[in-house]
Design a protein around this motif. Structure first.
Motif, PDB file in Angstrom:
ATOM      1  N   THR A  65      19.232   8.550 -12.242  1.00 36.80           N
ATOM      2  CA  THR A  65      20.698   8.745 -12.137  1.00 36.80           C
ATOM      3  C   THR A  65      21.172   9.687 -10.777  1.00 36.80           C
ATOM      4  O   THR A  65      20.740  10.348 -10.582  1.00 36.80           O
ATOM      5  N   LEU A 125      26.959  10.450 -11.697  1.00 35.55           N
ATOM      6  CA  LEU A 125      27.367  11.916 -12.246  1.00 35.55           C
ATOM      7  C   LEU A 125      28.883  12.079 -11.977  1.00 35.55           C
ATOM      8  O   LEU A 125      29.753  12.561 -12.911  1.00 35.55           O
ATOM      9  N   ARG A 180      22.269  18.881 -10.764  1.00 39.41           N
ATOM     10  CA  ARG A 180      23.238  17.903 -11.608  1.00 39.41           C
ATOM     11  C   ARG A 180      24.336  18.886 -12.229  1.00 39.41           C
ATOM     12  O   ARG A 180      25.632  18.513 -12.037  1.00 39.41           O
ATOM     13  N   ALA A 216      19.097  14.313 -17.487  1.00 45.69           N
ATOM     14  CA  ALA A 216      19.570  12.915 -17.179  1.00 45.69           C
ATOM     15  C   ALA A 216      18.244  11.991 -16.791  1.00 45.69           C
ATOM     16  O   ALA A 216      17.341  12.457 -16.294  1.00 45.69           O
ATOM     17  N   SER A 267      22.834  16.569 -22.353  1.00 44.38           N
ATOM     18  CA  SER A 267      22.288  15.381 -21.819  1.00 44.38           C
ATOM     19  C   SER A 267      23.304  14.414 -21.383  1.00 44.38           C
ATOM     20  O   SER A 267      24.394  14.465 -21.796  1.00 44.38           O
ATOM     21  N   GLN A 268      22.958  13.448 -20.592  1.00 47.34           N
ATOM     22  CA  GLN A 268      23.907  12.319 -20.242  1.00 47.34           C
ATOM     23  C   GLN A 268      24.166  11.562 -21.478  1.00 47.34           C
ATOM     24  O   GLN A 268      25.449  11.130 -21.700  1.00 47.34           O
ATOM     25  N   LEU A 316      25.794  19.313 -17.971  1.00 48.08           N
ATOM     26  CA  LEU A 316      24.909  18.136 -17.964  1.00 48.08           C
ATOM     27  C   LEU A 316      23.546  18.553 -17.259  1.00 48.08           C
ATOM     28  O   LEU A 316      23.381  18.344 -16.189  1.00 48.08           O
TER      29      LEU A 316
END
Length: 500
Positions: free
Chosen positions: A286, A291, A382, A282, A260-261, A279
């Protein structure tokens, strides 16, 4: 008569001078092109002599082969010799999708057949070295005692009581000595403080014990949970910084489970060495720019990342109505287990995940598959964005498949890593960079580059013979004809589950 005796003695002397007796288990590979650690193909074909599990000589054909004498000789003309592949994220205790107790395992024919096939399946796909990211010396020694298996190493896991992954274990196992010896006493938090010893479960004691057990790394976890287990306790930044300091003092890297972020920020704040997942999760708001900024901060901090993107694709494939029709599946697992997967009992994880999708019961199998793929697409985007940025600093992108990532039958040993390769190419990583990551890059990451990861004199003879050039076509990794593990020559097809 005297002439005849002299003639016989001369002939015997000549025969004796021709070649010394071959060493037991020795192997000579003729006329082969090697792929070097720098991902270059040798311009001339070479001859490679293997004795006592190691590469003893490499000569070109101009020198000749008269001084070589081996028990086995194979002609590698037109083929490519590469180091065995290395997967630095596996879990060897598990049979994908089959979760049964230790007692049940001993009685289950399906489990026993699968457990026997797993090491062969890794070798079938070319993986000769594995790093289990959460295991013990006792288990790994038992694994390495098998006659035919990739050589395995392990990380020692340090867990928070009632946190991930301990919470997913049965209660009686959570409190057993085999598990509690891996609990981390977080003196900066009261979580779990009553069930662990503040001294014996301190970072220094735990890391020193891991070093004594010959662990190659320490693994910590930042995971707040999913499914029925959410809002789980996580370690404090302060205690993980203490773990990192203790581990680095013992020259052990620290790997962080996090996807996760929030976990990526945790990694940046604690100075761990590697994040072992992409990742995936998020805030929906975001942006790609944000990122990219996180990726740049990771590069500056020299924190490596394993994208493990096949984990996401694997979950999707639970819903693929054609999954078991893929030709590679039959090579990875015994038919008895594949048949069980397709039963209602074997589909339990699919049913569980499917429950999170609305209207699934009214959709066709193909429609539900497309629904799931659409839901996972933001995660994949992501990882794609982050990976492309991290690839600008190539040494920080690490190959690992996370096999299996959980009770998911679509993540088969060996085959899962092969699919991860395809996804790396989809993320615009070159064949050259992929090759390096699979070989010398992972060897260096494990501190084993003097032993494995490239073809050189005196290195361990974990090798693959391919009919195609892996720097030109990823399907070269499907063209393995022979696998060599510690110098032992194995025909690839004999490793297939379809032939066992």
């Amino acid at each position: 008569m005297k002439f005849n005796c002299i003639l016989i003695l001369a002939v015997l002397a000549a025969l004796g001078a021709k070649a010394a007796p071959a060493n037991e288990g020795s192997l000579l590979i003729l006329n082969v092109h090697i792929v070097t650690a720098n991902a270059e193909v040798s311009k001339q074909s070479v001859n490679v002599l293997i004795e006592h599990e190691r590469i003893r000589a490499i000569t070109n054909n101009e020198v000749g082969t008269q001084k070589f004498n081996a028990e086995q000789v194979i002609d590698g003309k037109g083929q490519f010799l590469i180091p065995g592949l290395i997967d630095t994220h596996v879990h060897l205790r598990d049979v994908p999708g089959l979760t049964i107790s230790e007692n049940e395992r001993a009685q289950s024919k399906i489990y026993q057949e699968a457990a026997a096939q797993i090491p062969r399946s890794y070798l079938y796909s070319g993986f000769t070295t594995l790093l289990d990211l959460a295991n013990t010396r006792e288990f790994i020694d038992k694994w390495n005692s098998q006659a035919l298996a990739p050589h395995a190493y392990f990380c020692t896991p340090l867990m928070i009581p009632q946190g991930y992954p301990a919470i997913f274990l049965p209660k009686e196992i959570q409190d057993s000595p085999d598990v509690t010896r891996h609990y981390l006493h977080d003196n900066h938090s009261h979580t779990g403080a009553t069930i662990v010893d503040s001294d014996e479960n301190s970072p220094t004691k735990l890391v020193n014990a891991a070093k004594k057990d010959s662990a190659r790394c320490i693994k910590v976890f930042y995971e707040k949970g999913f499914g029925a287990n959410r809002n789980l306790p996580v370690p404090s930044e302060s205690i993980v910084r203490e773990v990192v300091a203790a581990a680095h003092k013992q020259k052990l890297p620290v790997f962080l489970h996090g996807n996760s972020q929030e976990s990526y920020e945790f990694a940046l704040n604690t100075g761990v060495d590697m994040l072992v997942h992409g990742l995936w999760n998020a805030d929906a708001k975001t942006t790609n720019a944000e990122l990219t900024q996180i990726a740049k901060r990771l590069i500056k901090a020299k924190i490596a990342v394993q994208p493990t993107v096949q984990v996401i694709y694997g979950e999707q494939e639970l819903f693929n109505p054609n999954f078991f029709l893929q030709p590679d599946v039959k090579h990875a697992m015994p038919a008895s287990l594949i048949n069980w997967y397709q039963s209602d009992a074997g589909q339990w994880m699919k049913h569980e995940i499917g429950g999170y999708f609305k209207g699934g019961a009214s959709l066709s199998a193909e429609q539900q598959y497309q629904q799931v793929k659409a839901a996972y697409q933001p995660m994949l985007e992501r990882v794609n964005t982050m990976t492309r940025q991290l690839n600008t600093q190539k040494s920080l992108l690490v190959f690992g498949s996370d096999t299996p990532s959980g009770p998911i039958y679509t993540q088969f040993p060996g085959l899962n890593g092969r699919k991860e390769m395809d996804h790396w190419l989809e993320m615009h990583i070159s064949l050259t960079d992929l090759f390096k990551a699979l070989t010398i890059g992972n060897a260096q990451r494990m501190g084993l580059s003097d032993e494995i990861g490239s073809i050189a004199k005196n290195k361990v003879a974990d090798l693959l013979l391919l009919s195609k050039n892996p720097l030109e076509d990823v399907t070269a990794y499907d063209s393995i004809s022979w696998v060599m593990i510690r110098g032992k020559l194995i025909e690839r097809e004999k490793l297939s589950a379809a032939n066992n």
